[in-house]
Motif scaffolding. Structure first.
Motif, PDB file in Angstrom:
ATOM      1  N   HIS A 285      13.568 -52.522 -44.736  1.00 35.25           N
ATOM      2  CA  HIS A 285      14.183 -51.614 -43.930  1.00 35.25           C
ATOM      3  C   HIS A 285      15.062 -51.182 -44.929  1.00 35.25           C
ATOM      4  O   HIS A 285      15.637 -49.928 -44.439  1.00 35.25           O
ATOM      5  CB  HIS A 285      14.620 -51.893 -42.544  1.00 35.25           C
ATOM      6  CG  HIS A 285      13.385 -52.299 -41.559  1.00 35.25           C
ATOM      7  ND1 HIS A 285      12.334 -51.408 -41.542  1.00 35.25           N
ATOM      8  CD2 HIS A 285      13.187 -53.191 -40.773  1.00 35.25           C
ATOM      9  CE1 HIS A 285      11.611 -51.451 -40.513  1.00 35.25           C
ATOM     10  NE2 HIS A 285      12.222 -52.896 -40.102  1.00 35.25           N
ATOM     11  N   ASP A 330      14.772 -51.814 -37.404  1.00 34.23           N
ATOM     12  CA  ASP A 330      14.492 -50.347 -37.808  1.00 34.23           C
ATOM     13  C   ASP A 330      15.282 -49.162 -37.332  1.00 34.23           C
ATOM     14  O   ASP A 330      15.814 -48.332 -37.750  1.00 34.23           O
ATOM     15  CB  ASP A 330      13.006 -50.215 -37.720  1.00 34.23           C
ATOM     16  CG  ASP A 330      12.558 -48.768 -38.189  1.00 34.23           C
ATOM     17  OD1 ASP A 330      12.895 -48.456 -39.281  1.00 34.23           O
ATOM     18  OD2 ASP A 330      11.595 -48.031 -37.243  1.00 34.23           O
ATOM     19  N   ASN A 334      17.874 -46.321 -38.928  1.00 29.09           N
ATOM     20  CA  ASN A 334      17.351 -45.241 -38.814  1.00 29.09           C
ATOM     21  C   ASN A 334      17.669 -44.756 -37.304  1.00 29.09           C
ATOM     22  O   ASN A 334      16.666 -44.471 -36.686  1.00 29.09           O
ATOM     23  CB  ASN A 334      15.823 -45.243 -39.059  1.00 29.09           C
ATOM     24  CG  ASN A 334      15.328 -45.584 -40.407  1.00 29.09           C
ATOM     25  OD1 ASN A 334      15.630 -45.018 -41.418  1.00 29.09           O
ATOM     26  ND2 ASN A 334      14.851 -46.882 -40.127  1.00 29.09           N
TER      27      ASN A 334
END
Length: 459
Positions: A285, A330, A334
């Protein structure tokens, strides 16, 4: 869900040696050199705890012994050259020819007599026709010994090896043993030795483990046949005392069987990480930096070193940690839907540090894990976080690097706000980090650790 345990296939064995994945190439070389210097039969114990890679190690040694002189596989040749330091090193492992066989004792411990099982193992080893013919005779004599001493009918084995053959008959068991050993010696190459690797003995039922040791001691008495046992001697000692009684000295008993005990060195975990592709999927990631320099990756390595995880335990820890954390980290990296970067920092602490710690505890000590999720974590367990150089650095970074930051109190506040204080609406760690309704994360963490969370990565 991907497993990380590396199976001892030929390709994996070659790759592990060429890259020296566990840092044990030198140990393989030393064992090969020792075997080339043996004058008589030897019984060697390779001692190591469960999950430390003993099976992989002896399979690596077997591959090298089988191909030391002639090999048409360029990759195996390269592995041999990697093991041996120059021409002198190669000469040290080519002083003697070897023929090898591998026997997994645990796979056969439901059988009545180990010798019958061992003979079957030798019979199915990929050897030449001439060697097979010698083995048939060995099997016949061995069958006769067993019929005379244990009343086991091995006629079906003999018929399978040679159609319509009758088992040898004899009253003199000692004579049969001599015939058995003299015939067995012919399985060894000319001016060489037969090496039989015995694996997983410590996992066998006590009756089978004792029988196997004693049968080998009594029946295999030949200068051209050596045995290498891969075992956990501490566990095997417990097995022996289960058979003979708690007051029986298991170590002295085992000393009768092993000429040498070689302790398998600890693997080089750093090398193992560097050479094992994508072992920590979650680290991918972190695309903007080297995954292996991230807090997440480095903290997981700290946990493995703290709990002294074996290779197998490391693989299982990563399997679970990847599955539990992958889909949770994640969205933090993000960000969509977060009200502020400060909230992201708070969740990062929870999923980047607390969750891997819980996974490690769950694997290393279930009692400590249960205490942790019940709100009764000990100071020693919480100190794993407060003494971590990577957690400390992150905590100080989000706290403005103030000189008087109390990391120990910070860890305690975070832990108690999640697992003990059900009424706290917000925990402010700094102006750059807070945790909103921290008690909501207790169930989320437990569910994630148990792989019962909807965020669990299963593919």
């Amino acid at each position: 869900m991907k497993k990380y345990d590396m199976q001892p296939t030929t390709d994996n064995l070659i790759s592990s040696i060429t890259k020296d994945i566990t840092g044990r190439n030198q140990n393989i070389y030393y064992l090969l050199r020792l075997l080339n210097e043996q004058d008589e039969a030897m019984s060697i114990a390779i001692n190591g705890s469960w999950g430390t890679g003993k099976t992989f190690f002896i399979k690596q040694c077997q591959l090298m012994l089988d191909n030391a002189f002639s090999c048409k596989n360029d990759k195996i040749t390269q592995a041999i050259q990697t093991i041996c330091p120059g021409e002198k090193g190669l000469a040290n492992i080519q002083k003697m020819h070897f023929r090898t066989a591998y026997y997994d004792a645990w796979e056969h411990d439901n059988e009545e007599d180990p010798i019958a099982s061992l003979i079957r193992c030798l019979a199915t080893t990929d050897w030449s026709t001439r060697v097979k013919e010698t083995l048939v005779k060995s099997a016949q004599i061995g069958a006769s010994i067993l019929n005379a001493t244990t009343h086991i009918d091995l006629e079906s084995l003999a018929k399978k090896l040679r159609n319509n053959s009758d088992l040898l008959k004899a009253d003199n068991i000692e004579l049969l043993k001599e015939q058995f050993n003299s015939t067995l010696a012919k399985l060894a190459p000319e001016q060489g030795k037969l090496i039989i690797f015995i694996d997983e003995l410590d996992r066998c039922k006590p009756t089978y483990a004792v029988k196997l040791l004693e049968r080998i001691k009594h029946y295999f008495n030949n200068p051209n046949v050596s045995f290498i046992f891969s075992t956990d001697l501490e566990q095997l000692r417990h097995t022996i005392t289960q058979y003979y009684g708690s007051k029986f000295n298991g170590y002295q008993y085992l000393d009768r069987f092993f000429n040498l005990v070689i302790s398998l060195p600890e693997p080089d975990i750093d090398r193992y990480f560097d050479n094992t592709k994508n072992i920590l999927d979650t680290a991918r990631h972190f695309e903007k930096s080297d995954p292996k320099s991230t807090y997440y990756y480095l903290f997981c390595k700290e946990l493995i070193n703290h709990f002294s995880f074996s290779i197998r335990q490391t693989n299982h820890f990563y399997l679970k940690t990847n599955s539990a954390t992958y889909n949770l980290i994640d969205p933090i990296l993000n960000p969509q839907g977060f009200s502020s970067p400060a909230e992201r920092h708070g969740r990062f602490i929870i999923y980047d540090f607390l969750l891997p710690l819980m996974n490690a505890l769950n694997q290393a000590d279930i009692n400590e894990y249960n205490n942790f999720i019940s709100g009764n974590a000990s100071k020693d367990i919480l100190s794993i976080l407060s003494s971590s150089q990577y957690f400390t650095k992150y905590y100080k970074d989000i706290s403005g690097n103030k000189a008087n930051i109390d990391v120990i109190k910070g860890v305690s506040d975070i832990y108690n706000s999640i697992f003990n204080d059900q009424k706290l609406t917000s925990l402010k760690i700094s102006s750059e980090c807070y945790i909103e309704y921290p008690s909501q994360y207790k169930k989320r963490l437990i569910d994630a650790c148990n792989l019962m969370s909807p965020e669990t990565k299963i593919n």
